[in-house]
Design an enzyme around this catalytic site. Structure first.
Site, mmCIF file in Angstrom:
data_model
loop_
_atom_site.group_PDB
_atom_site.id
_atom_site.type_symbol
_atom_site.label_atom_id
_atom_site.label_comp_id
_atom_site.label_asym_id
_atom_site.label_seq_id
_atom_site.Cartn_x
_atom_site.Cartn_y
_atom_site.Cartn_z
ATOM 1 N N ASP A 74 0.846 -1.196 0.000
ATOM 2 C CA ASP A 74 0.000 0.000 0.000
ATOM 3 C C ASP A 74 0.879 1.243 0.000
ATOM 4 O O ASP A 74 1.884 1.296 0.701
ATOM 5 C CB ASP A 74 -0.918 0.023 1.224
ATOM 6 C CG ASP A 74 -1.977 1.102 1.083
ATOM 7 O OD1 ASP A 74 -2.947 0.901 0.345
ATOM 8 O OD2 ASP A 74 -1.813 2.192 1.687
HETATM 9 C C1 LIG Z 1 3.163 8.551 -5.189
HETATM 10 C C2 LIG Z 1 2.879 7.599 -6.307
HETATM 11 C C3 LIG Z 1 1.877 6.660 -6.228
HETATM 12 N N1 LIG Z 1 1.641 5.802 -7.251
HETATM 13 C C4 LIG Z 1 0.576 4.779 -7.188
HETATM 14 C C5 LIG Z 1 1.049 3.459 -6.549
HETATM 15 C C6 LIG Z 1 -0.258 2.798 -6.223
HETATM 16 O O1 LIG Z 1 -0.687 2.017 -7.360
HETATM 17 C C7 LIG Z 1 -1.226 3.966 -6.012
HETATM 18 C C8 LIG Z 1 -1.631 4.038 -4.570
HETATM 19 O O2 LIG Z 1 -2.737 3.254 -4.343
HETATM 20 P P1 LIG Z 1 -2.740 1.892 -3.531
HETATM 21 O O3 LIG Z 1 -4.038 1.818 -2.796
HETATM 22 O O4 LIG Z 1 -1.474 1.716 -2.754
HETATM 23 O O5 LIG Z 1 -2.700 0.770 -4.668
HETATM 24 P P2 LIG Z 1 -3.702 0.472 -5.863
HETATM 25 O O6 LIG Z 1 -5.136 0.684 -5.447
HETATM 26 O O7 LIG Z 1 -3.226 1.192 -7.089
HETATM 27 O O8 LIG Z 1 -3.455 -1.079 -6.131
HETATM 28 P P3 LIG Z 1 -3.747 -2.318 -5.132
HETATM 29 O O9 LIG Z 1 -4.347 -1.807 -3.854
HETATM 30 O O10 LIG Z 1 -4.679 -3.208 -5.875
HETATM 31 O O11 LIG Z 1 -2.392 -2.946 -4.934
HETATM 32 O O12 LIG Z 1 -0.507 5.150 -6.385
HETATM 33 C C9 LIG Z 1 2.397 5.842 -8.421
HETATM 34 O O13 LIG Z 1 2.178 5.071 -9.354
HETATM 35 N N2 LIG Z 1 3.403 6.767 -8.508
HETATM 36 C C10 LIG Z 1 3.697 7.655 -7.512
HETATM 37 O O14 LIG Z 1 4.622 8.467 -7.666
#
Ligand SMILES: Cc1cn([C@H]2C[C@H](O)[C@@H](COP(=O)(O)OP(=O)(O)OP(=O)(O)O)O2)c(=O)[nH]c1=O
EC number: 3.6.1.9
Length: 202
Positions: A74
């Site tokens: 997460d």
């Molecule tokens: C800060 C930041 C976040 N993110 C993304 C990572 C995560 O996919 C998302 C945060 O949400 P999460 O809830 O961590 O993940 P998700 O819903 O995308 O996937 P899952 O719960 O099914 O594993 O933001 C980036 O891609 N780049 C960045 O620089």
């Protein structure tokens, strides 16, 4: 057998740098923080809940492998102790990026690995610092129209166009994108999955 409990294409791509074969089993959970929940506790709880939800889903399968490892993660952006999740609207995105503009914030990424029984379960949280240059409202609106911020914590993606805002980082780049590779390799090894060995096999 390894199961990635995630719907994130970033996590899938990052994990494939470390292991050849794994199954993806996204887990839907309620991502609302508890009242007064410290950000670190929150991200650790989220990864653990995603892993447990994937275990439950997996147990509904007919053909189950005997040895399965589940991995979940997460990512939350934290500024002044406040957790920023994914933006629900342009207004929400404006609020987030204005808050991050011209200063340093934290990106917390947790990892949870568990076996099927939950007897062997480990969690870690990686904290990173990201410094942004000042961002104008015009830029925030332009960035929103690219479609990139919508599904990203804190409303930006360092691996994409969001990089134009990032002056510097301290910590782990892969953790900011969504899966801390150094820690992932270390925890996978505790479950008998050794990345160098796995990737070097024909
Ligand atoms: C800060 C930041 C976040 N993110 C993304 C990572 C995560 O996919 C998302 C945060 O949400 P999460 O809830 O961590 O993940 P998700 O819903 O995308 O996937 P899952 O719960 O099914 O594993 O933001 C980036 O891609 N780049 C960045 O620089």
């Amino acid at each position: 057998m390894l199961v990635l409990a995630s719907a994130s294409p970033r996590r899938k791509e990052l994990l494939s740098q470390l292991v050849k074969a794994f199954t993806v089993l996204p887990a839907d959970i309620d991502e609302t923080p508890l009242q007064q929940e410290p950000p670190k506790d929150y991200v650790i709880r989220m990864a653990a809940e995603k892993a447990r939800a994937a275990v439950m889903k997996y147990q509904q399968n007919d053909d189950q492998a005997s040895s399965v490892v589940f991995i979940a993660s997460d990512t939350s952006v934290v500024v002044d102790g406040h957790i920023l999740g994914k933006p629900s609207s342009l207004e929400d995105s404006r609020g987030m990026l204005r808050r991050l503009s011209g200063r340093t914030h934290q990106v917390l990424t947790s990892l949870c690995l568990t076996d099927l029984s939950g007897e062997q379960q480990v969690s870690v949280c990686v904290t990173n610092e990201v410094s942004f240059r000042a961002i104008s409202d015009v830029e925030i609106d332009q960035y929103w129209r690219t479609g990139e911020p919508q599904d990203k914590a804190g409303s930006y993606a360092i691996q994409g166009l969001g990089s134009v805002f990032v002056r510097s980082i301290s910590g782990s780049y892969s953790a900011i994108v969504g899966l801390p590779l150094f820690e992932t390799a270390q925890l996978l090894a505790q479950f008998g999955i050794h990345s160098l060995e796995d990737m070097s096999h024909e």
